[in-house]
Design a protein around this motif. Structure first.
Motif, PDB file in Angstrom:
ATOM      1  N   LEU A 250       0.845  -1.198   0.000  1.00  0.00           N
ATOM      2  CA  LEU A 250       0.000   0.000   0.000  1.00  0.00           C
ATOM      3  C   LEU A 250       0.880   1.248   0.000  1.00  0.00           C
ATOM      4  O   LEU A 250       0.660   2.190  -0.760  1.00  0.00           O
ATOM      5  CB  LEU A 250      -0.918  -0.024   1.226  1.00  0.00           C
ATOM      6  CG  LEU A 250      -2.235   0.720   1.077  1.00  0.00           C
ATOM      7  CD1 LEU A 250      -3.004   0.215  -0.134  1.00  0.00           C
ATOM      8  CD2 LEU A 250      -3.086   0.566   2.330  1.00  0.00           C
ATOM      9  N   LEU A 251       1.944   1.235   0.831  1.00  0.00           N
ATOM     10  CA  LEU A 251       2.856   2.381   0.853  1.00  0.00           C
ATOM     11  C   LEU A 251       3.443   2.593  -0.533  1.00  0.00           C
ATOM     12  O   LEU A 251       3.532   3.720  -1.033  1.00  0.00           O
ATOM     13  CB  LEU A 251       3.962   2.140   1.889  1.00  0.00           C
ATOM     14  CG  LEU A 251       3.480   2.019   3.337  1.00  0.00           C
ATOM     15  CD1 LEU A 251       4.658   1.882   4.291  1.00  0.00           C
ATOM     16  CD2 LEU A 251       2.628   3.211   3.729  1.00  0.00           C
ATOM     17  N   ARG A 252       3.829   1.477  -1.188  1.00  0.00           N
ATOM     18  CA  ARG A 252       4.386   1.585  -2.544  1.00  0.00           C
ATOM     19  C   ARG A 252       3.361   2.220  -3.464  1.00  0.00           C
ATOM     20  O   ARG A 252       3.634   3.179  -4.174  1.00  0.00           O
ATOM     21  CB  ARG A 252       4.761   0.191  -3.044  1.00  0.00           C
ATOM     22  CG  ARG A 252       5.686   0.195  -4.248  1.00  0.00           C
ATOM     23  CD  ARG A 252       5.739  -1.157  -4.916  1.00  0.00           C
ATOM     24  NE  ARG A 252       4.710  -1.274  -5.953  1.00  0.00           N
ATOM     25  CZ  ARG A 252       3.846  -2.279  -6.035  1.00  0.00           C
ATOM     26  NH1 ARG A 252       3.870  -3.246  -5.143  1.00  0.00           N
ATOM     27  NH2 ARG A 252       2.959  -2.310  -7.011  1.00  0.00           N
ATOM     28  N   GLN A 253       2.117   1.699  -3.373  1.00  0.00           N
ATOM     29  CA  GLN A 253       1.079   2.226  -4.266  1.00  0.00           C
ATOM     30  C   GLN A 253       0.864   3.714  -4.044  1.00  0.00           C
ATOM     31  O   GLN A 253       0.710   4.480  -4.996  1.00  0.00           O
ATOM     32  CB  GLN A 253      -0.234   1.473  -4.025  1.00  0.00           C
ATOM     33  CG  GLN A 253      -0.245   0.067  -4.587  1.00  0.00           C
ATOM     34  CD  GLN A 253      -1.609  -0.577  -4.403  1.00  0.00           C
ATOM     35  OE1 GLN A 253      -1.939  -0.994  -3.299  1.00  0.00           O
ATOM     36  NE2 GLN A 253      -2.383  -0.648  -5.470  1.00  0.00           N
ATOM     37  N   ILE A 254       0.893   4.133  -2.761  1.00  0.00           N
ATOM     38  CA  ILE A 254       0.686   5.554  -2.465  1.00  0.00           C
ATOM     39  C   ILE A 254       1.782   6.376  -3.116  1.00  0.00           C
ATOM     40  O   ILE A 254       1.528   7.386  -3.791  1.00  0.00           O
ATOM     41  CB  ILE A 254       0.649   5.773  -0.939  1.00  0.00           C
ATOM     42  CG1 ILE A 254      -0.625   5.165  -0.350  1.00  0.00           C
ATOM     43  CG2 ILE A 254       0.717   7.266  -0.616  1.00  0.00           C
ATOM     44  CD1 ILE A 254      -0.678   5.183   1.162  1.00  0.00           C
TER      45      ILE A 254
END
Lengths: 219, 940, 451
Positions: B184-188
């Motif tokens: 999720l952090l990567r996607q953000i």
């Protein structure tokens, strides 16, 4: 004063009294018998199956081993019902368009399970395990009867609690060498009792006290 | 050994006279005409619900067999499989081992291979399985509250994407709940590069609304010999509960006290940690900083004698154990305290030993992206589209922010979540998210390791994963979730075999980059109360937490560790203040702060600082599902954005009274508890009393058959967390009966944790005592049953044969421990679909009118026994674990074969601390206890 | 017993007795009050049926039961009803064997009352089962399950105790009734009545042989009935004494229960006797002397029960058992102290009035005192059950019991189940023994002649 009753009244009274008594006893006996009847125990009835499957044909005529279809009988509580593709392993070659097998082909085509009617069934609160019984040398035939002679499958034994207990209270007579478990033709040796005793020891069969402890089957 | 008098509540401490009790007891009865209608809540639950996809074409009769068309590889009917995965708690991974039967998950337990959790679990981990089967989960996208399809949504999404591509995502805001998912952090990050103008805000009601970072110090109490905790509830609910409890267990229950951990707890409201502390101090929040200074040794401080004494001793203890001590500060404490603890620990050389400076694991918004900033921007009309993902701000916003109104000012409002909750209700779009057990994801457990979350069941509804939803913001083509998650790990876990291994073990090592700790920005110091005011402390509810578990029947009916109340939150108030205000537990009180008020039932809580009132979050939901809605009061209304955890105000009785569904009776006389919970010292370790010596009996002793099952519960380790209780409920198909039934004394829990107090109600000793069936060798219950429905097994189990029971209830009348439970009504058949899918197929589901009780998890015993029997061997030590034992994070419960002198349980039986409950009754229980190790024993 | 005042005034004639008693079933005086009573009890019966239907539909949860107090109304009423029944058997059987003439005016309806009470008592344990439809599992029959009931369990003995007691009571009552049925048969005018009584009179002709056989049978059954009175309630008491619950686990229980039972029973008989003699003007047959004797017996039983109370207290302290003493204190001062003191009050305070002859012979006062005793014993049974269960061993599982609406409706409805058959008996059968009273008169006259 005029008589109220006829001369026979007294005899009638007695007759009625006795009759009532006999009726009560009879009622009890009928109930007793009914509770043990094949009807009540659903024995020897062949429910309508989607496919008129014949164990006689597959086991006796074709000589297919029980485990080919009931593959988890040694490893799990359930013996396991054959998946459609197990049927089709043969029937993709044999009887490929036999009318009776239509539901099987349809099942595979539509990827929809065949709904068989269960024949050998114990209540939900009974936790029966196939694996342990096989491991201890209790043959299929002990509970399922001569299923190898059944054109249409039916329940051979009354699955009453007593039926289970009889064996759990005295297992020896119902035991046989493990390699004979699936053999319907196996004949006990003349000294069956001795064999039973030996197997009891070899297979570490528990004492009746342990086998009949409620927790063995009920939780 | 008299002297210490035990008691369990203040009413009990100050006796109330018999007559008033008689009135209370006898007179309501006549009037309760139609109240028999039980569990109105659960009756509603009965409204069945057709399962998408699962509704069969042809009705399946009870005696039908439904074989596979193609049997899946390796699947064995009648056997269970286990998968390592994780559930989420405050965005943190809680690594679990999911047990599935016939393809449906039925039980969650701590992942035994995980180095930090080591199989331990918490009530929340155990109960997460029920959330999967929550009948109120959102099942389809909603547009303006009306059913819509994903196709519609995707269509809309296309147009929005186009627009954002034009303006680089200007006006697009994302409000996301706490998360630690590397993917999720990567996607953000990716999203931000794709749409530079878009901004991602964090909504984390439990850390703070102003974008506060959690404490910079990552405590690792496993190495700590002295812990001084300033309002840090180490053993209470939280992402680290299981790991802390495990460390606690490792350092307790050992008579030679070398490795024993000493715990100092200064708390603003009673907690489990305080209950277990060697030195506990109740202190109002406003004085906590002063106390901290005193420990740090910072010049002149004004403290009461007891506080000063505590501080001195704590200080001394910290110094004596340099490098092996720890000063920890609670997440609720003001900023300066965190810096103090940082200084002190650095000075003592603890950093790197018992704690390290760690960068936050979760998503931290960049400066100016806090929730408050979002509010500001909305007010300034700078927000055109707001995506709320995995958060419920409408419910969880502080009282001084009318978020519902503010939210309405955003033109496009999209909510993605598991439930159609308060926020979803006023969004233009709501889209359903998957339960973590239904799809791929990843997350990090508080110890820093990561867990790759693998699905254990196909999504039950037409829902999507959070990753898919987020990806759709920038990408036209959204790959399946697995292909979103997998790349995150491409570098670390290259080949598929390593990937498989990572899935199997259930954790992945992950560098926890430790830079210089950012000065923590936490809420300001608690305000001092003005004259006539009380300090108000606001805390997450012990079982419902921040409200996200509101629709979970198990957690609703789980007695709160200290209050033993269920189904609602209370207002904790100190005994002195209570008598001052003439308030009794159950009286409704009104708490008033900054012109905002809540009404809640008072609970007179021993050990509560005198002029402090505690409110609990999580209740008062308006759209919390069929059982979570409309119960309790909403404490979020009392919070201030700047100061979520503390405020000041007034409290007074409203004059009304409510019936609290408490599982422990209130009005009791003193002395009765003597000897039930025992404390020994290292000098005098024997808990067994003179009169309890093995006496000759006319009855034959029960044969110590092979094996002889027995259980020992270590009261020194038990932290009263209730994990065992929920584990038992989930393993043994124990029904939820609802508030009304619990209030009538009909709770069904097979295993309960009794809570006893001793000493001065202002500063009491608190004891926890788990009570399962004792499996007495001379069981009184067994001789009462006319039909042999409860009998003894050769292995020493006290069996309960449900299908034989006719419900005379003689067994329960005769049972001295009252551990038996009765099905007063049909509690099971109207359980809402799909919750039945969670039931354990190896345990009978009890019908109406039968008695039930703890079986020592006989289904597990039978499984192991049969397996051993097939292999012609005896059951091995440790082969059978009861559900409670398996769940216990503190290793307080051991179970095994007493006949084997080498077994752990046999060894513990030989401990001098070993004693039996009500031994004088001659029941010869198979379940015994190990007395708590204290600094003074009961006698003294 | 040679007493100054004859049980039946010498002025009475044999014919007089016959007419007086036989007219009750045949002409039925006091039709209206009887009808009112019947309608009332039928209404109660309806309530009972409604409650039971709801009970079976929903489960025992409709009652106020919980853990720990999972026994309450059903069980304490079971004990209470069975107690009421005892007097009937005592009066008829024991006094018959002891040749107490005064019983003869009372035994018939006392026995009838017993039968009705035992029927009610028998209902209670069935209603209280969680799964009443499996009641038959308590009987030792050759089941296909291959298991038997547990004979260690006091509940198992209960079944037999109650069934035996019911059978014997019915037999005894019926056999005693036969000669009078014949009398009524012969005096009946309507064909229907003649046949009705005729059938049940079993062709009784009053021949010497009939009397001989009858006497033997009647006395034999009486001899069987007497020990039953003691055994039944002793057994019931074991239902409690077998558990180790404080306040139950005591050896005093069997005698304590039997005496209490007889106590409430005699009080009940006194009540009924007074009502009947009033409504049917049977003053010459149920005389003041009868009331006097009844009162004396009640007083005696009451005092013995009081001894039980005293001993229970002594027992508690003497044991030195902390929990026994705690329970004792709890009964005195606890949440249910009202039940304890209520029992003491109703049972023993008004009772003391019976030392005075005038009160014993005053129907109104005796009626009031008896009522208070019946109520008192009701409270006692409740107290014994609830005060022991609601606080037993672990304080964590103490819990209060509140009787629910359905508890009450089932109980009150059951009064209908008790009254309806009794009223029918009064209406259709000779409710006072005609021939036995004649015997009494006969003997008295002889005594008078010789004296």
């Amino acid at each position: 004063m005029p008589q109220i009753f006829s001369r026979t009244a007294d005899s009638w009274l007695r007759a009625v009294a006795w009759g009532a008594l006999l009726f009560a006893i009879g009622l009890f006996l009928v109930a007793f018998a009914f509770a043990r009847s094949q009807y009540w125990d659903v024995v020897a009835r062949t429910p309508l199956q989607p496919v008129p499957f014949s164990h006689k044909h597959h086991v006796t005529d074709d000589g297919i081993d029980c485990r080919y279809c009931h593959s988890t009988v040694e490893t799990s509580a359930n013996a396991g019902f054959p998946a459609t593709h197990v049927c089709m392993t043969c029937h993709s070659q044999l009887w490929t368009n036999a009318e009776v097998l239509a539901p099987v082909r349809q099942s595979l085509a539509e990827n929809r399970p065949i709904l068989w009617r269960r024949v050998a069934r114990v209540p939900d609160y009974v936790y029966f395990r196939h694996d342990i019984h096989i491991a201890k040398g209790v043959a299929c035939v002990e509970c399922h009867g001569r299923i190898d002679r059944m054109p249409l499958t039916y329940r051979a034994k009354a699955f009453e609690m007593k039926f289970c207990l009889d064996c759990h209270r005295d297992p020896a007579p119902h035991l046989r060498p493990r390699d004979q478990v699936y053999n319907f033709e196996w004949k006990p040796p003349p000294d069956h009792a001795a064999l039973g005793r030996r197997l009891m020891a070899d297979y570490h069969i528990k004492s009746p006290a342990e086998l009949t402890s409620c927790g063995t089957c009920h939780r | 050994m008299s002297g210490k008098r035990f008691w369990r509540s203040v009413e009990e401490y100050q006796r109330s006279d018999a007559f008033s009790e008689m009135l209370k007891v006898e007179f309501p009865s006549i009037f309760e005409l139609w109240t028999v209608d039980r569990r109105e809540v659960l009756r509603v639950m009965g409204a069945s619900l057709a399962l998408a996809g699962m509704s069969g074409c042809k009705p399946v009769r009870s005696d039908d067999v439904v074989p596979f068309v193609n049997r899946p590889e390796g699947l064995l009917e009648g056997r269970t499989d286990h998968y390592a995965t994780a559930v989420l708690f405050e965005g943190h991974a809680q690594p679990v081992l999911a047990t599935t039967s016939g393809g449906r998950p039925i039980k969650l337990d701590g992942n035994p291979e995980h180095p930090a959790f080591r199989g331990g679990s918490t009530p929340f981990m155990q109960a997460a399985i029920l959330d999967l089967y929550d009948p109120d989960r959102s099942q389809e996208p909603l547009f303006g509250g009306h059913p819509a399809s994903w196709a519609d949504f995707d269509g809309q999404m296309g147009n929005w994407r186009a627009a954002w591509r034009q303006n680089q995502g200007a006006g697009l805001r994302i409000l996301i709940g706490p998360t630690t998912s590397p993917t999720l952090l990567r996607q953000i990050a990716e999203l931000k590069s794709a749409l530079p103008q878009a901004r991602v805000h964090l909504f984390d009601p439990l850390t703070g609304y102003a974008g506060e970072a959690a404490s910079p110090l990552q405590a690792n109490i496993a190495n700590a010999q002295v812990i001084v905790s300033l309002d840090d509830d180490l053993l209470g609910p939280g992402p680290m509960q299981a790991t802390n409890a495990r460390a606690w267990g490792d350092r307790h229950g050992d008579l030679d006290g070398s490795g024993r951990m000493r715990l100092f707890m200064a708390e603003t409201t009673p907690t489990q940690t305080g209950a277990k502390a060697d030195r506990r101090l109740g202190i109002p929040p406003s004085r906590l900083p002063t106390l901290a200074k005193a420990i740090a040794g910072g010049g002149e401080v004004t403290l009461t004698d007891s506080e000063l004494a505590w501080a001195r001793e704590a200080r001394r203890a910290l110094e004596t154990a340099r490098g092996r001590s720890l000063l920890t500060v609670g997440r609720f404490a003001p900023a300066d305290l965190h810096s103090i603890s940082l200084q002190v620990n650095e000075a003592l050389g603890n950093v790197g030993q018992t704690c390290e400076i760690a960068a936050p694991l979760g998503f931290v918004p960049q400066a100016g992206d806090s929730f408050l900033d979002l509010i500001r921007d909305i007010e300034a009309r700078r927000v055109s589209a707001l995506f709320v993902i995995g958060a419920n701000p409408v419910y969880q916003s502080p009282g001084d922010i009318p978020f519902a109104a503010i939210y309405a000012k955003v033109p496009l409002r999209v909510h993605a979540g598991l439930h159609v909750d308060e926020t979803a209700a006023i969004s233009n779009w709501h889209v359903p998210l998957n339960h973590p057990l239904e799809d791929w994801s990843d997350a990090r457990s508080p110890d820093g390791l990561a867990t790759i979350i693998q699905p254990v069941v196909r999504p039950m509804y037409d829902s999507r994963s959070v990753h898919e939803v987020l990806a759709a913001l920038s990408a036209d083509e959204v790959p399946p979730t697995r292909d979103i998650v997998r790349p995150t790990w491409a570098k670390q876990i290259g080949d598929e075999t390593a990937w498989e291994a990572a899935l199997k073990t259930g954790f992945v090592a992950m560098a926890q980059q430790a830079e210089q700790a950012a000065a923590p920005v936490t809420s300001a110091t608690a305000p001092a109360p003005r004259e006539g005011e009380v300090e108000i402390v606001i805390r997450p509810d012990p079982t419902i937490h921040d409200g996200s578990f509101a629709n979970n029947g198990w957690l609703q009916e789980l007695p709160k560790p200290l209050f033993k109340t269920t189904w609602e939150n209370v207002v904790a108030i100190s005994p002195r203040l209570a008598s001052e205000l003439k308030i009794d537990s159950g009286d409704m009180v009104r708490v008033d702060s900054n012109a905002r008020t809540v009404d809640g039932p008072a609970w007179v809580l021993p050990g509560q600082p005198e002029r402090v009132v505690t409110l609990y979050l999580g209740y008062g939901r308006k759209r919390g599902g069929r059982i979570g809605t409309g119960i309790g009061y909403d404490a979020y209304r009392m919070r201030n954005a700047a100061q979520p955890w503390n405020c000041t105000g007034t409290v007074r009785s409203t004059g009304a009274r409510t019936v609290l569904a408490a599982t422990q009776e209130q009005h009791l006389m003193d002395g009765e508890v003597e000897g039930l919970v025992r404390t020994v010292t290292r000098e005098h370790p024997s808990a067994r009393r003179e009169e309890e010596r093995e006496q000759d009996s006319f009855y034959a002793k029960w044969p110590q058959g092979k094996p002889a099952w027995g259980m020992v519960i270590d009261l020194d380790r038990c932290i009263g967390c209730n994990a065992c209780v929920v584990a038992c409920q989930s393993e043994n198909n124990v029904p939820v009966v609802g508030k009304d039934q619990v209030a009538r004394g009909r709770e069904m829990a097979w295993l309960r944790v009794d809570r006893y107090y001793a000493g001065d109600p202002q500063d009491p000793e608190t004891h926890f005592e788990p009570v399962p069936c004792m499996h007495c060798e001379q069981a009184p219950c067994e001789m009462g049953c006319p039909v042999h429905a409860t009998v003894h097994s050769p292995e020493g189990l006290n069996l309960m044969v449900y299908n034989r029971c006719i419900g005379t209830r003689t067994c329960s009348s005769y049972c001295p421990y009252k551990v038996r439970r009765f099905n007063w009504f049909d509690y099971t058949s109207d359980a809402p679909s799909p919750t039945e899918a969670q039931r354990n197929p190896d345990v009978t589901v009890r019908g109406r009118g039968v008695m039930e009780k703890c079986t020592y998890c006989i289904q597990r015993i039978e499984d192991a026994t049969v397996q051993a029997d097939i292999e012609n061997r005896a059951v091995r030590e440790g082969e059978v674990k009861t559900a409670c034992q398996q769940a216990c994070p503190a290793q307080a419960i051991s179970f095994g074969n007493l006949a084997d002198p080498e077994s752990a349980v046999a060894k513990q039986r030989r401990s001098p601390r070993n004693y039996a409950l009500l031994a004088e009754q001659g029941t010869r229980p198979r379940t015994t206890y190990l007395a708590r190790i204290g600094e003074k024993s009961d006698g003294e | 017993m040679a007493s100054r005042t004859p049980a039946i005034p010498l002025s009475e004639t044999y014919r007089g007795i016959t007419t007086e008693v036989a007219r009750v079933p045949l002409q039925m005086p006091a039709r209206v009050p009887w009808l009112i009573a019947l309608i009332l009890s039928l209404a109660l019966l309806a309530l009972f049926l409604a409650s039971v239907t709801w009970l079976f539909a929903r489960g025992v949860g409709i009652w106020g039961l919980n853990i720990p107090v999972n026994w309450a109304f059903a069980i304490h009423l079971y004990v209470w009803w069975l107690g009421l029944g005892h007097a009937g058997t005592l009066i008829s059987a024991m006094l018959l064997l002891m040749g107490q003439d005064w019983r003869n005016s009372l035994n018939r309806f006392a026995e009838a009352m017993t039968v009705c009470a035992v029927i009610c008592a028998g209902m209670e344990p069935i209603l209280h089962l969680g799964r009443p439809w499996f009641l038959y599992w308590m009987f030792p029959y050759p089941a296909t399950m291959g298991v038997w009931p547990q004979f260690r369990s006091p509940l198992e003995w209960d079944i037999w105790a109650v069934l035996t007691y019911l059978t014997v009571s019915v037999l005894f009552w019926y056999i005693g009734l036969v000669p009078d049925l014949a009398t009524v048969r012969d005096r009946a005018k309507k064909r229907g009545w003649q046949v009705f009584f005729g059938i049940f009179a079993l062709g009784w002709r009053g021949s010497a042989r009939h009397w001989a056989v009858w006497n033997k049978t009647y006395r034999t059954i009486a001899a069987i009935a007497v020990p039953l009175v003691v055994s039944v309630h002793s057994e019931v008491s074991l239902l409690f004494a077998s558990g180790q619950v404080p306040g139950w686990h005591s050896t005093i229980f069997p005698p304590y229960f039997v005496l209490g039972a007889a106590f409430s029973g005699f009080a009940m008989v006194a009540m009924i006797a007074i009502v009947m003699r009033h409504t049917f003007q049977l003053g010459h047959i149920v005389t003041e002397r009868h009331l006097d004797v009844l009162a004396k017996v009640t007083l005696a039983m009451g005092l013995m029960t009081a001894y039980g109370y005293v001993f229970e207290v002594f027992d508690g302290y003497y044991s030195g058992e902390l929990r026994e003493i705690a329970t004792l204190h709890d009964r005195f001062f606890g949440a249910y102290a009202w039940a304890y003191w209520g029992a003491v009050l109703c049972n023993f305070v008004p009772l003391q009035g019976l030392w005075v002859a005038r009160i014993r012979r005053s129907p109104v006062l005796l009626f009031l005192i008896s009522t208070s005793v019946v109520v008192g014993m009701w409270l006692e049974r409740y107290m014994i059950l609830v005060t022991s269960l609601y606080k037993d061993f672990l304080p964590s599982s103490f819990g209060y019991y509140h009787a629910s609406f359905w508890d009450w409706s089932t109980y009150i409805g059951m009064l209908g189940l008790f009254m309806t058959p009794f009223l029918l008996f009064v209406r259709f059968l000779p409710s006072i023994s005609i021939f036995e009273d004649k015997e009494v008169l006969e003997r008295e006259k002889e005594a008078a002649a010789h004296g």
